[in-house]
Design a protein around this motif. Sequence first.
Motif, PDB file in Angstrom:
ATOM      1  N   ALA A  33      -6.251  -1.039   4.243  1.00 60.08           N
ATOM      2  CA  ALA A  33      -5.450  -1.506   3.104  1.00 60.08           C
ATOM      3  C   ALA A  33      -4.159  -2.168   3.573  1.00 60.08           C
ATOM      4  O   ALA A  33      -3.754  -3.207   3.042  1.00 60.08           O
ATOM      5  N   ARG A  34      -3.510  -1.585   4.550  1.00 57.84           N
ATOM      6  CA  ARG A  34      -2.275  -2.170   5.078  1.00 57.84           C
ATOM      7  C   ARG A  34      -2.549  -3.504   5.780  1.00 57.84           C
ATOM      8  O   ARG A  34      -1.688  -4.383   5.802  1.00 57.84           O
ATOM      9  N   PHE A  44      -6.826  -6.808  -0.542  1.00 62.37           N
ATOM     10  CA  PHE A  44      -6.130  -5.552  -0.833  1.00 62.37           C
ATOM     11  C   PHE A  44      -6.853  -4.800  -1.950  1.00 62.37           C
ATOM     12  O   PHE A  44      -7.093  -3.590  -1.848  1.00 62.37           O
ATOM     13  N   TYR A  69       0.829  -1.213   0.000  1.00 59.37           N
ATOM     14  CA  TYR A  69       0.000   0.000   0.000  1.00 59.37           C
ATOM     15  C   TYR A  69       0.857   1.255   0.000  1.00 59.37           C
ATOM     16  O   TYR A  69       0.641   2.174  -0.803  1.00 59.37           O
ATOM     17  N   VAL A 111      -8.445  -1.028  -1.791  1.00 61.68           N
ATOM     18  CA  VAL A 111      -7.800   0.035  -2.561  1.00 61.68           C
ATOM     19  C   VAL A 111      -8.700   0.571  -3.666  1.00 61.68           C
ATOM     20  O   VAL A 111      -8.600   1.743  -4.050  1.00 61.68           O
TER      21      VAL A 111
END
Length: 456
Positions: free
Chosen positions: A194-195, A203, A162, A207
């Motif tokens: 996201a991380r 993910f 990310y 995102v």
Amino acid sequence: ADLLGDPALAEWKDGLPVSWQVMEGAVSGPGKSGTESEIARGPEGGVLLRGDAGTGRWRLLRRPFEAKGGTVYRLSFEFRAAGLRLEAGQFDNCWAGIRLPSGGEEPFLSWHSLSEGGWRPAEVLARAGADGPGEVRLFLSRTGTLEVRGIRLEPLEAADSYDALVRYMGLHYSHFASKGIDWGKEAEARAGPARAAKDPEAFVKEVLPLLARLEDVHVTIRAPGGPVLPTHIRRISPNIDVASLRKRLSPGVTLGKAGIAGVAGRDLGYLLVGLLPDPAAAAPLQEALEGMLDRRGILLDLRACPGGNETTAAALARAFVKEPVLYARSRFRDGPAPGDFGPAFDRVLTPREGRRFEGPVVVLIGPACVSSGEGFAQMMAAIPGAVLLGQPTAGQSGNPRPLELPNGVVVSFSRWISLLPDGTPIEGKGVPPDILVEHAGGGDPTFEKGLEVLER
């Protein structure tokens, strides 16, 4: 962790930074009888590469390292360049990059072209295809000076994906300024989920909403082995009625996804261009155009051209031009601020060899003409005597390129802004018609108006 160990290139031995090597990268101009290009300490740290018209042997600076297959490496640095120009016999090289094993017979080079200007950051991300020797490379083979400093090479993990995406797009995405997007603020708001994504699919899910904020048809995302997902779908009202115009053609021949060809009115050629194929698959379009060169006029319809290969567009447009014409300019993102761009470079259409069409040509355009389709429209707009008719094109050009992240997700996004020859950006505005036609009522009024103009 930095694999190079000396970002400032402070340690030197025998005229080179320690652990760096030199090789002959190019021979040009005076050739072997000319001088060698200069490699020296930079006046503000780092390394300086320099040459001029008398330079015949251009030296490439390289730093070997051992690459691990499957690892994504990030090369980051600052650079500035001055006095760049391409002289007779020189090769157009001014770049920094990573050479990595591909897993095949030949390694590959991922590089970033460096333009003239003051100090600014840049980076390259690339995945090694196999274990083996890799190299960081710096190369200049044209007149001018290139300085590079703060060079770091880092192996990235999946958990870095990310931040790697946000940082890379922050440097290279081209439309933040025109869209008024605060990328840092938007990215930070979605950073936590996201991380924490457990796998590439999760993910992508986290995102995708961030990328959707850009409202850019050139921004896509794909998980490993998955489909390419658009992040934005434009809602438009096309100004074309294919069923209606087909009735006006005799005959009307479908060229697959590439378009439709036929004869309209009194001996007028008609060519509708759809998705621009790669040059190897463009024969149906090219042959259809060749068959129209003896017609009284040509109606070139780009209203349903969603983009594709601009080289194919140029091959078609060259049939209408007698001498080189400037049809567009472009600028790539180049610097940390959203409005930082490199110098504009010209996009020029050159005549082809052999027969050309010298009669009247009307080009139909509209909001479904996008990307390389708009490049095609710009080419035709630059040709003396050609008339553009219809409505403005989409105003969405981006020259997208893919970025593979450490977790295997691939994000493609816009890298440049496209400009009319006078420097006006087309983003959000499109290529304007010479004659505006409202798409209202039954039938296809734009097609009919095009026939009317040609029949005059």
